[in-house]
Design a protein around this motif. Structure first.
Motif, mmCIF file in Angstrom:
data_model
loop_
_atom_site.group_PDB
_atom_site.id
_atom_site.type_symbol
_atom_site.label_atom_id
_atom_site.label_comp_id
_atom_site.label_asym_id
_atom_site.label_seq_id
_atom_site.Cartn_x
_atom_site.Cartn_y
_atom_site.Cartn_z
ATOM 1 N N LYS A 40 0.766 -1.109 0.150
ATOM 2 C CA LYS A 40 -0.043 0.002 0.148
ATOM 3 C C LYS A 40 0.656 1.191 0.023
ATOM 4 O O LYS A 40 1.978 1.326 0.921
ATOM 5 C CB LYS A 40 -0.860 -0.047 1.196
ATOM 6 N N THR A 42 0.499 5.395 -0.200
ATOM 7 C CA THR A 42 -0.372 6.810 0.202
ATOM 8 C C THR A 42 0.391 7.998 -0.498
ATOM 9 O O THR A 42 1.452 8.211 0.263
ATOM 10 C CB THR A 42 -0.933 6.830 1.412
ATOM 11 N N THR A 109 -8.709 8.729 0.182
ATOM 12 C CA THR A 109 -9.260 8.269 1.505
ATOM 13 C C THR A 109 -9.346 9.259 2.394
ATOM 14 O O THR A 109 -9.591 8.800 3.546
ATOM 15 C CB THR A 109 -8.314 6.704 1.733
ATOM 16 N N ASP A 115 -9.734 1.205 6.180
ATOM 17 C CA ASP A 115 -8.362 1.267 5.612
ATOM 18 C C ASP A 115 -8.602 0.424 4.231
ATOM 19 O O ASP A 115 -9.287 -0.506 4.374
ATOM 20 C CB ASP A 115 -7.380 0.397 6.399
ATOM 21 N N GLU A 117 -6.443 -1.557 2.041
ATOM 22 C CA GLU A 117 -5.363 -2.491 2.084
ATOM 23 C C GLU A 117 -5.425 -3.655 0.908
ATOM 24 O O GLU A 117 -4.472 -4.084 0.605
ATOM 25 C CB GLU A 117 -5.424 -3.360 3.399
#
Length: 196
Positions: A40, A42, A109, A115, A117
């Protein structure tokens, strides 16, 4: 290159500084969908041209800049890449690589409590997002209904729902959208109410 992207993801809006910069782009948490099943990542684009890329416990700081209109330069682990920036809507960002037939898809998000994931998390996010969008669209929209060969309306779904609760009309009356010419879609008040 852009043709490939637009065939894959239709109805994209090019980045517009006035419309998108403050409200959709800056200081938002954009989860990279590509490769999510492996790791993941971000991305957070900051005002001072800092790009923070967070992976698990690690945050990398790098740089981004706007070259012209919606063409950006982004410094990544692989060097500097040039991308065109597009929005599908408020929560979906696409960076289209200018030297390859590749694009990166991101989901905002920032206001999402769960979450992301896995691919299953993304599916759930998109399902909930678009279900809410449809509900909002139906909620605000107006419809005519037909009962005993007479047409009535227009009414919102809430108004129709209240009429059904008071037993003033049947939930099985046919409805048509204010923009439709007839009742050929065979939609009933019941169908609208269950979407609320």
């Amino acid at each position: 290159m852009d043709e490939y992207l637009h065939d894959t993801i239709p109805n994209l809006k090019p980045f517009n500084h006035t419309l998108h910069y403050d409200t959709l782009f800056i200081n938002k948490d954009w989860v990279l969908v590509n490769g999510l099943s492996k790791k993941k990542s971000t991305y957070t684009f900051k005002d001072d041209n800092i790009l923070e890329i967070s992976r698990k416990e690690q945050t990398i700081k790098t740089f981004w800049s706007i070259d012209i209109q919606n063409i950006f330069s982004i410094e990544t682990e692989d060097g500097i890449i040039t991308v065109k920036v597009y929005f599908k809507d408020d929560d979906i960002l696409v960076l289209n690589h200018q030297n390859k037939e590749e694009f990166a898809l991101f989901i905002n998000t920032t206001n999402y409590t769960q979450d992301l994931e896995t691919v299953e998390d993304i599916k759930l996010f998109l399902k909930e997002k678009y279900k809410q969008k449809v509900t909002n669209l139906i909620y605000d929209h107006e419809f005519y209904y037909i009962e005993k060969s007479k047409e009535f309306g227009p009414f919102t779904v809430e108004e129709l729902s209240n009429k059904v609760k008071k037993e003033a009309i049947s939930a099985y009356c046919f409805v048509r959208d204010v923009n439709a010419n007839d009742y050929s879609n065979r939609l009933r008040i019941f169908d609208l109410i269950k979407e609320l």
